[in-house]
Every structure is written in structure tokens, then in C-alpha cells.
Design an enzyme around this catalytic site. Sequence first.
Site, PDB file in Angstrom:
ATOM      1  N   GLN A  11      77.951  49.849   1.218  1.00 59.57           N
ATOM      2  CA  GLN A  11      78.757  50.962   1.732  1.00 59.57           C
ATOM      3  C   GLN A  11      78.910  52.056   0.684  1.00 59.57           C
ATOM      4  O   GLN A  11      79.006  51.786  -0.508  1.00 59.57           O
ATOM      5  CB  GLN A  11      80.133  50.457   2.165  1.00 59.57           C
ATOM      6  CG  GLN A  11      80.069  49.622   3.426  1.00 59.57           C
ATOM      7  CD  GLN A  11      81.443  49.262   3.974  1.00 59.57           C
ATOM      8  OE1 GLN A  11      81.660  48.165   4.429  1.00 59.57           O
ATOM      9  NE2 GLN A  11      82.372  50.186   3.945  1.00 59.57           N
ATOM     10  N   SER A  89      76.666  43.926  -2.058  1.00 61.24           N
ATOM     11  CA  SER A  89      77.689  43.681  -1.037  1.00 61.24           C
ATOM     12  C   SER A  89      77.055  43.601   0.348  1.00 61.24           C
ATOM     13  O   SER A  89      76.269  42.707   0.630  1.00 61.24           O
ATOM     14  CB  SER A  89      78.776  44.759  -1.119  1.00 61.24           C
ATOM     15  OG  SER A  89      79.850  44.465  -0.255  1.00 61.24           O
ATOM     16  N   LEU A  90      77.350  44.565   1.232  1.00 62.09           N
ATOM     17  CA  LEU A  90      76.706  44.602   2.542  1.00 62.09           C
ATOM     18  C   LEU A  90      75.188  44.499   2.424  1.00 62.09           C
ATOM     19  O   LEU A  90      74.520  43.869   3.248  1.00 62.09           O
ATOM     20  CB  LEU A  90      77.078  45.902   3.259  1.00 62.09           C
ATOM     21  CG  LEU A  90      76.154  46.314   4.408  1.00 62.09           C
ATOM     22  CD1 LEU A  90      76.378  45.420   5.603  1.00 62.09           C
ATOM     23  CD2 LEU A  90      76.310  47.768   4.742  1.00 62.09           C
ATOM     24  N   ARG A 114      81.767  41.456  10.490  1.00 62.89           N
ATOM     25  CA  ARG A 114      82.236  41.464   9.098  1.00 62.89           C
ATOM     26  C   ARG A 114      83.087  42.698   8.832  1.00 62.89           C
ATOM     27  O   ARG A 114      84.156  42.617   8.224  1.00 62.89           O
ATOM     28  CB  ARG A 114      81.029  41.431   8.158  1.00 62.89           C
ATOM     29  CG  ARG A 114      81.337  41.420   6.667  1.00 62.89           C
ATOM     30  CD  ARG A 114      80.021  41.326   5.897  1.00 62.89           C
ATOM     31  NE  ARG A 114      80.176  41.256   4.447  1.00 62.89           N
ATOM     32  CZ  ARG A 114      80.125  42.292   3.626  1.00 62.89           C
ATOM     33  NH1 ARG A 114      79.941  43.508   4.130  1.00 62.89           N
ATOM     34  NH2 ARG A 114      80.257  42.127   2.318  1.00 62.89           N
ATOM     35  N   HIS A 198      86.315  42.645  -1.595  1.00 58.41           N
ATOM     36  CA  HIS A 198      85.883  41.759  -2.685  1.00 58.41           C
ATOM     37  C   HIS A 198      87.024  41.326  -3.601  1.00 58.41           C
ATOM     38  O   HIS A 198      86.873  41.268  -4.820  1.00 58.41           O
ATOM     39  CB  HIS A 198      84.741  42.398  -3.488  1.00 58.41           C
ATOM     40  CG  HIS A 198      83.503  42.596  -2.681  1.00 58.41           C
ATOM     41  ND1 HIS A 198      82.751  41.543  -2.215  1.00 58.41           N
ATOM     42  CD2 HIS A 198      82.905  43.727  -2.229  1.00 58.41           C
ATOM     43  CE1 HIS A 198      81.734  42.021  -1.511  1.00 58.41           C
ATOM     44  NE2 HIS A 198      81.819  43.338  -1.498  1.00 58.41           N
ATOM     45  N   GLN A 247      81.412  35.619  -0.920  1.00 63.23           N
ATOM     46  CA  GLN A 247      81.192  37.006  -1.322  1.00 63.23           C
ATOM     47  C   GLN A 247      82.337  37.915  -0.893  1.00 63.23           C
ATOM     48  O   GLN A 247      82.661  38.893  -1.568  1.00 63.23           O
ATOM     49  CB  GLN A 247      79.867  37.502  -0.712  1.00 63.23           C
ATOM     50  CG  GLN A 247      79.415  38.865  -1.181  1.00 63.23           C
ATOM     51  CD  GLN A 247      78.869  39.721  -0.051  1.00 63.23           C
ATOM     52  OE1 GLN A 247      79.566  39.996   0.918  1.00 63.23           O
ATOM     53  NE2 GLN A 247      77.633  40.140  -0.176  1.00 63.23           N
TER      54      GLN A 247
END
Length: 309
Positions: A11, A89-90, A114, A198, A247
Site C-alpha cells: 500500500q 506487506s500486501l 484482509r 503490522h 504478518q
Amino acid sequence: MSNLAFVFPGQGSQEVGMLADNKSAVSATFNEASEALGYDLWSLVQRGPTERLNLTEFTQPALLTASIALWRLAEMMSVPAPAIVAGHSLGEYSALVAAGVLEFNDAVKLVSRRGQFMQSAVPEGLGGMAAILGLDDDKVVAICAESAGQGVVEAANFNSPGQVVIAGDNTALNTAVEACKAAGAKRVMPLSASAPFHCSLMKPAADQMRDVLADVAFKAPRMKIIQNVDASFHESPEDIRDNLVKQMCGAVRWTETVQLMAAQEADQLLECGPGKVLSGLNRRIDKSLKNFNIDSEEAIRTVLTEIRV
């Protein structure tokens, strides 16, 4: 072994109008995503509004689809297969699709859920994120620990040496931000993230995601993949699935991820997706690495003339 690695952004790399010049090459992938999601994803990506695209439940499938459309285009144009893939991440979901662990159709639906789970885990306005520049990673971690008496605040992204993103509820986050300034941080930047990603405040989202992931088929990867939570290679489908849950509450260990790629002699990193966020981080982590951005047909043609295989 190939000296290529593909990295996939998370993102923050999205913008209205991305991939507009590549519609014919990427339309099939966006059509596939739209069918899975039940709305016209290409229209959202091209027309916005920006406020809607930036809602995490829409940002995540938009970026995943953009990255996989470009991955497929790179394959069609005969870019050599990488030895290693990883995502920020994503972007880890994009890497898992590229590695054959997840089907694209499943991944698009997963990241939509998510995003919904992450957005609803903390009421809007009660938590946030900030980038800390110019302090040692260990110092930032220590300051977060000292500030935790005010609430939750934790390191969320180890992006490059001297760049750590922290996340938490507002009181503890503000305490940590002021402590980082007092400790000599060169710059502290509040981020426009819609929730404190996170960190342990995402545990409700992680619990929901665990249930959703349990119903999805995972396969063994067909190339090496490094996961965010421990910056290590994983081959077991069950381990990969578990790490996607971890994660959500754990830090993205990007610095160590790139260092591991370099240790494996992957010295050419191809950022597959919109923007150049990861390329900038990668250069700060290891100046010896060659970085490429493959965000269009033209960029892929250029890469084909410049990469060494």
C-alpha cells in the site's frame, strides 16, 4: 542460479490512473479480478475517486491486480524467471501468486477481506503510523518499548537502515514520536495510513484472517520466496499460510529481506507494480544492487535490453 529477484510493492504505491497506457495488456487480469470481487476494479483504478481507492479494502485488490497483470505481461514478453520473489506487506500476496502458491482468483478475494478486517480492527481515528528517519533500528524499538506504558506502539516496518515505521494507538504513538525527536531523529513523518497496521492492535484482524485462509488451497512454491515476518525462505504451504496470519501483527522486515537476496547473489531486483517505493528502499539497503521498475510494456522492453542473465 538466476541472479534476478522480483519484488512486489504494498500500500502507498497506488494512484488513480495507474496502468492507463497498458489497458490492452492488463485488461484480462483486471476483468478476472472484477468478476471475483463483484465490482468494476478497472473503473475504480482509472476514475477513482481517490478517497475510495485509498480505502484499504479497495487498495489491496487494486495493487495486487496491477502487480499480477504486470507479472503476466513480463512473462509474455520473455523476461527471465526470477530465482527469488518477495513482497512488502500486501505485496507478499502478489509474490505468492507469482510463485504459484496461491491462485490469483483466491488471492484477490483474500486481500479484499484482509483490507476489510484491518480497517475494522481499530476504530478510525484511534490509531496511526509514523515514519522515523535517521535513528538506529534498535533505538526506535527501545523507544517503543519505553512508550508502551501509554498503550500499544511497536515497530511495524523495517524499511531500510535508518527508516523504521512505527504503529500504535494515538497516545502511545505520540509519546514515541516525541521521544524519537528528542533522541535525534532527522525526520518524523505521520503517515496517512487508515489504521495502525503490522502491530498487535491488528490481532482481531489476524484472527479473522486465519479462518479465511484455512479455506484456501496453498501449493508449494515453484521458486524461492522470502516472507515478511522473519525475512526467511519458506517452502511448506502450511508454514506460508501461518506466516500470513503472523504478518498482520508482525513487522515487515524489508531490510533483512533485501540483504538475504543479496547474500543469495540476486543482484538485480525488478519491482513489479506501480511506483518506485521499493527501488528507493533497496538502494538504501545495498547500493551494489541494480534496481528496475517494470510498471509498463515500455519499461519491460527496456529491462530486456539491460538485465544480465
